[in-house]
Design an enzyme around this catalytic site. Structure first.
Site, PDB file in Angstrom:
ATOM      1  N   ASN A   9      43.481  48.740  28.060  1.00  0.00           N
ATOM      2  CA  ASN A   9      43.188  49.093  29.453  1.00  0.00           C
ATOM      3  C   ASN A   9      43.355  47.832  30.295  1.00  0.00           C
ATOM      4  OD1 ASN A   9      42.156  49.870  31.905  1.00  0.00           O
ATOM      5  ND2 ASN A   9      40.048  50.199  31.177  1.00  0.00           N
ATOM      6  N   TRP A  10      44.475  47.781  31.019  1.00  0.00           N
ATOM      7  CA  TRP A  10      44.796  46.564  31.769  1.00  0.00           C
ATOM      8  C   TRP A  10      43.975  46.435  33.050  1.00  0.00           C
ATOM      9  CZ3 TRP A  10      50.933  46.459  31.526  1.00  0.00           C
ATOM     10  CH2 TRP A  10      51.324  46.327  30.185  1.00  0.00           C
ATOM     11  N   LYS A  11      43.252  47.482  33.407  1.00  0.00           N
ATOM     12  CA  LYS A  11      42.452  47.485  34.651  1.00  0.00           C
ATOM     13  C   LYS A  11      43.324  47.026  35.826  1.00  0.00           C
ATOM     14  CE  LYS A  11      38.353  47.046  31.852  1.00  0.00           C
ATOM     15  NZ  LYS A  11      36.992  46.589  31.683  1.00  0.00           N
ATOM     16  N   HIS A  95      35.815  56.224  33.152  1.00  0.00           N
ATOM     17  CA  HIS A  95      35.491  54.839  32.770  1.00  0.00           C
ATOM     18  C   HIS A  95      34.261  54.386  33.564  1.00  0.00           C
ATOM     19  CE1 HIS A  95      35.729  50.509  32.304  1.00  0.00           C
ATOM     20  NE2 HIS A  95      36.486  50.733  31.250  1.00  0.00           N
ATOM     21  N   GLU A  97      33.574  51.787  35.072  1.00  0.00           N
ATOM     22  CA  GLU A  97      33.870  51.150  36.365  1.00  0.00           C
ATOM     23  C   GLU A  97      34.162  52.202  37.436  1.00  0.00           C
ATOM     24  OE1 GLU A  97      36.826  48.488  34.779  1.00  0.00           O
ATOM     25  OE2 GLU A  97      35.229  47.413  33.729  1.00  0.00           O
ATOM     26  N   GLU A 167      31.830  53.260  25.294  1.00  0.00           N
ATOM     27  CA  GLU A 167      31.853  51.931  25.888  1.00  0.00           C
ATOM     28  C   GLU A 167      30.476  51.622  26.478  1.00  0.00           C
ATOM     29  OE1 GLU A 167      36.134  50.581  26.865  1.00  0.00           O
ATOM     30  OE2 GLU A 167      35.311  51.542  28.621  1.00  0.00           O
ATOM     31  N   GLY A 173      33.258  43.483  29.337  1.00  0.00           N
ATOM     32  CA  GLY A 173      33.591  42.258  30.048  1.00  0.00           C
ATOM     33  C   GLY A 173      32.498  41.202  30.031  1.00  0.00           C
ATOM     34  N   SER A 212      34.190  44.335  24.921  1.00  0.00           N
ATOM     35  CA  SER A 212      34.373  42.982  24.369  1.00  0.00           C
ATOM     36  C   SER A 212      34.899  42.973  22.937  1.00  0.00           C
ATOM     37  CB  SER A 212      33.063  42.183  24.473  1.00  0.00           C
ATOM     38  OG  SER A 212      32.681  42.040  25.828  1.00  0.00           O
ATOM     39  N   GLY A 233      39.829  45.819  26.831  1.00  0.00           N
ATOM     40  CA  GLY A 233      40.030  45.349  28.202  1.00  0.00           C
ATOM     41  C   GLY A 233      40.669  43.970  28.187  1.00  0.00           C
ATOM     42  N   GLY A 234      39.851  42.942  28.389  1.00  0.00           N
ATOM     43  CA  GLY A 234      40.351  41.569  28.541  1.00  0.00           C
ATOM     44  C   GLY A 234      41.365  41.149  27.483  1.00  0.00           C
TER      45      GLY A 234
END
Ligand code: 13P
Length: 252
Positions: A9-11, A95, A97, A167, A173, A212, A233-234
């Site tokens: 997930n590149w956000k 998600h 976010e 999640e 994150g 994470s 994510g990251g």
């Protein structure tokens, strides 16, 4: 045996040149991991570019969100049929976010899930509790509410074509990861909730862990019996890190 899925997930990250080099890096290594599914989820504006770059690879493409309805006066929104038209197969739904920053409530998340199924996209339904909710012992109640509100609208059979991602919000994150045992406990609970509705779907549905995930914690997480891959994510923004996570998912 459920096929592992590693999804990046590149956000809201990436420029045209960054996207090109990230895809080049991922696809160079991805051929070694043919036993798993690999999926990337770029921003809407990069979907078409990534779709073209992924031609003749096995890497799958998905979007990070959609809006219910096929078309209409919804400025700024993108529909399921548009995502199909551009070559997407998957879409993230709910998600954390989106739920927090964009105030998506249970009804909207369920409507988005339904729209994804209607468009013949595979929804990846994200569920998870906040730190406070975990401390209050509310984790299972929160997950149940997030899942049941979707099942009530679409019925359990829609989950034949869906994926669930657990999640925990406190792990996203933050560098904090659920321990493999904490994650497994929630994954087993999710599978039990699905089994209460339909046993066969519970056996086959893939449940991903996100929060994470890095190369050094991935192996222990993926060794858990109810964890079928990761939503990253990251670490998905770096081809080597992402590929190391793919590698970790190839062995039990
Ligand atoms: P991080 O891997 O950066 O914690 O993000 C997880 C996530 O939200 C994936 O959807």
């Amino acid at each position: 045996m459920r096929k592992r899925l590693i999804a990046g997930n590149w956000k809201m990250h990436g420029s045209v040149s960054q996207v090109k080099s990230l895809i080049t890096g991922i696809q160079q290594g991805a051929q070694s991991y043919s036993t798993i599914d690999i999926l990337v989820l770029p921003t809407f504006v990069h979907l078409s570019l990534v779709h073209d770059l992924l031609q003749s690879t096995a890497i799958k493409l998905g979007a990070q969100d959609l809006y219910p309805g096929a078309q209409g006066a919804f400025t700024g929104a993108v529909s399921g049929p548009m995502l199909i038209d551009i070559g997407c197969q998957y879409v993230l739904i709910g998600h954390s976010e989106r739920r927090t920053i964009f105030h998506e409530n249970l009804d909207l998340v369920a409507a988005k899930f339904k729209a994804a199924i209607s468009a013949q996209l595979f929804p990846i339904l994200c569920v998870g509790e906040t730190n406070d909710e975990r401390k209050q012992g509310e984790t299972e109640a929160i997950i149940e509410e997030q899942l049941e509100s979707v099942i009530r609208l679409v019925g359990i059979h829609a989950f034949q074509h869906a994926i669930i991602a657990y999640e925990p919000v406190w792990a996203i994150g933050t560098g904090l990861t659920a321990t493999p045992e904490q994650a497994q406990a929630v994954h087993a609970f999710i599978r039990k909730l699905i089994a209460n509705n339909q046993v066969d779907i519970a056996k086959t549905i893939r449940i991903l862990y996100g929060g994470s995930v890095k190369a050094d914690n991935a192996r222990a997480l993926f060794a858990m019996p109810d964890i079928d891959g990761g939503l990253i994510g990251g670490a998905s923004l770096d081809a080597n890190q992402f590929l190391n996570i793919c590698e970790a998912s190839c062995t039990k």
